[in-house]
Design an enzyme around this catalytic site. Structure first.
Site, short mmCIF file in Angstrom:
data_model
loop_
_atom_site.label_atom_id
_atom_site.label_comp_id
_atom_site.label_asym_id
_atom_site.label_seq_id
_atom_site.Cartn_x
_atom_site.Cartn_y
_atom_site.Cartn_z
N LYS A 93 0.81 -1.23 0.00
CA LYS A 93 0.00 0.00 0.00
C LYS A 93 0.84 1.28 0.00
CE LYS A 93 -4.55 -1.35 1.56
NZ LYS A 93 -4.42 -2.77 1.99
N GLU A 115 -10.29 7.25 4.40
CA GLU A 115 -10.94 6.31 5.30
C GLU A 115 -10.01 5.11 5.44
OE1 GLU A 115 -11.48 6.40 2.11
OE2 GLU A 115 -11.10 4.30 1.57
N SER A 381 1.57 -9.72 -0.96
CA SER A 381 1.27 -8.29 -0.82
C SER A 381 1.65 -7.71 0.54
CB SER A 381 -0.20 -8.03 -1.11
OG SER A 381 -1.03 -8.87 -0.31
C1 PLP Z 1 -5.24 -3.84 1.66
C2 PLP Z 1 -4.49 -5.08 1.37
C3 PLP Z 1 -4.86 -5.93 0.28
C4 PLP Z 1 -6.07 -5.69 -0.57
O1 PLP Z 1 -6.02 -4.55 -1.36
P1 PLP Z 1 -5.85 -4.61 -2.93
O2 PLP Z 1 -6.17 -3.23 -3.35
O3 PLP Z 1 -6.81 -5.63 -3.46
O4 PLP Z 1 -4.45 -5.00 -3.22
C5 PLP Z 1 -4.08 -7.04 0.03
N1 PLP Z 1 -3.00 -7.34 0.79
C6 PLP Z 1 -2.63 -6.56 1.82
C7 PLP Z 1 -1.42 -6.97 2.62
C8 PLP Z 1 -3.36 -5.41 2.15
O5 PLP Z 1 -2.97 -4.66 3.19
#
Ligand code: PLP
Length: 401
Positions: A93, A115, A381
């Site tokens: 993010k 938010e 992610s």
């Molecule tokens: C917020 C988040 C997501 C989901 O958000 P996307 O916009 O779909 O990528 C996925 N993995 C992590 C670690 C997150 O914090």
């Protein structure tokens, strides 16, 4: 390829029939300004080189691609991880938050407003605000504030103001309304920073562009390691930003199959899931058109996932288009499969994944089993530190402990 990004979205912010901007006129004026500024700035040498420097020196990019040897031995296949969990603040993010905040600085804004649901976007944005010496105001439902206490503390330590939202269900949807209201009161000094490839134009495009670095790096790193392109690329899909980031580098690769993994929660029978593309139909949400889990009146359905970051009834317009065009395959992983992958990756590789990312790992394990000769590149992610208390309190230490 460059043509795809030049033409997608079109001048009206449409990804095929999805996206666009369905918002009040007073807000449209602001969005138009942001759009114009973004088009201008994204071509500026100074903006690009500043963002590049931030990524390297502040965020610690490039994040590595790692061959998960032990997991591959266990599941078959060759599983590689793009380590966004090693990006500063522990998830992808920050890639778009630093971009959005840099844009805010160029626009002369003083305050970032957003938010947050589980608090991940709030923490990343508060980090970006501290870096750029901007004020930061994060709107968060009271229910989430109680549930996600460590992230609330992190935001406050970083200097952000956390505004509790006390009406309705006191969760994400009300937080969005509240943040929009605050933004509308001061659109000259403030900018609204959306946390995924969702919302009105230009946000789905901007957030995608800021996340493209993940795909660009991963493609080069994977090729350097293996001398080929991955057979499969897998990412979890909430709003869809980490998935768009990594997919963007492989959209024109005929030998690479792309898989987006949606949260099946407790299973489709119960309705307790957030598998938007799998079970939804086109509709309107938060100012844009996309696939949507909706009730009979067309309003967003209540959704659920063990991973709060995937718990969204809509999905990015670009994913909606790629789904219709069958350019990306969308699959699901349940809470149970997610937890299994969470413990497996922790024990086999020494990497504790975020519950969101564990959905992608779960599907990759299934794919590896089915196609043992192929390579699979997973976008990991985020890291799972934020989830450990919740997991252990509710599920103990997993089956083989
Ligand atoms: C917020 C988040 C997501 C989901 O958000 P996307 O916009 O779909 O990528 C996925 N993995 C992590 C670690 C997150 O914090």
């Amino acid at each position: 390829m460059s043509d795809y990004f030049k033409n997608t979205p079109d001048g009206n912010g449409m990804f095929g029939e999805y996206g666009g901007s369905f918002i009040p006129p007073e807000l449209q004026k602001e969005m138009d300004q942001i759009t114009d500024a973004y088009y201008a700035i994204s071509k500026s040498h100074q903006f690009i080189s500043e963002l590049r420097s931030i990524r390297k020196h502040f965020q610690g990019r490039p994040t590595p691609v790692y061959f998960a040897r032990n997991l591959s031995e266990e599941c078959g296949g060759r599983i590689y991880l793009k380590r966004e969990d090693l990006n500063h603040t522990g998830a992808h993010k920050l890639n778009h938050c630093m971009g959005e905040a840099l844009l805010a600085k160029y626009l002369g804004k003083k305050k970032l407003i957003a938010e947050t649901g589980a608090g991940q976007h709030g923490v990343a944005l508060a980090t970006a605000a501290a870096y750029f010496r901007l004020d930061c105001e994060i709107h968060m439902g009271e229910v989430d504030i109680a549930k996600e206490h460590p992230n609330v503390v992190r935001m406050k330590i970083l200097g952000a103001k956390v505004v509790p939202v006390t009406h309705g269900l006191k969760t994400l949807k009300e937080a969005v309304d509240s943040a929009f209201e605050a933004y509308l009161k001061d659109p000259v000094n403030a900018i609204y920073c959306i946390g995924s490839v969702v919302g009105p134009h230009p946000f789905p495009m901007m957030v995608r562009d800021f996340q493209r670095v993940v795909g660009v790096e991963a493609r080069e790193q994977f090729f350097e390691m293996t001398g080929e392109m991955p057979d499969n690329v897998v990412a979890c899909v909430g709003g869809g930003s980490n998935a768009m980031g990594i997919f963007s580098a492989f959209l024109d690769e005929p030998s690479t199959s792309l898989y987006g993994v949606e949260p099946l929660g407790r299973g489709d029978q119960t309705g307790d899931h957030a598998a938007t593309l799998t079970y939804g139909r086109p509709g309107l949400l938060h100012g844009f058109k996309c696939y949507l889990l909706q009730d009979e009146q067309g309003g967003p359905s209540p959704v659920y996932s063990i991973a709060s970051g995937l718990d969204y009834p809509g999905v990015g317009p670009e994913h909606s288009m790629l789904f219709d065009k069958k350019k990306v395959h969308y699959k699901t992983a349940s809470d149970k499969e997610c937890l299994d992958a969470f413990f497996k990756l922790s024990r086999k590789e020494g990497i504790i994944p975020a519950l969101e990312s564990a959905h992608a790992v779960a599907y990759a394990m299934e794919l590896a089993n089915a196609k043992p000769r192929q390579s699979i590149l997973v976008n990991l992610s985020g890291r799972g530190d934020k989830d450990i208390d919740f997991v252990v309190e509710n599920f103990g230490y997993g089956e083989d402990s």
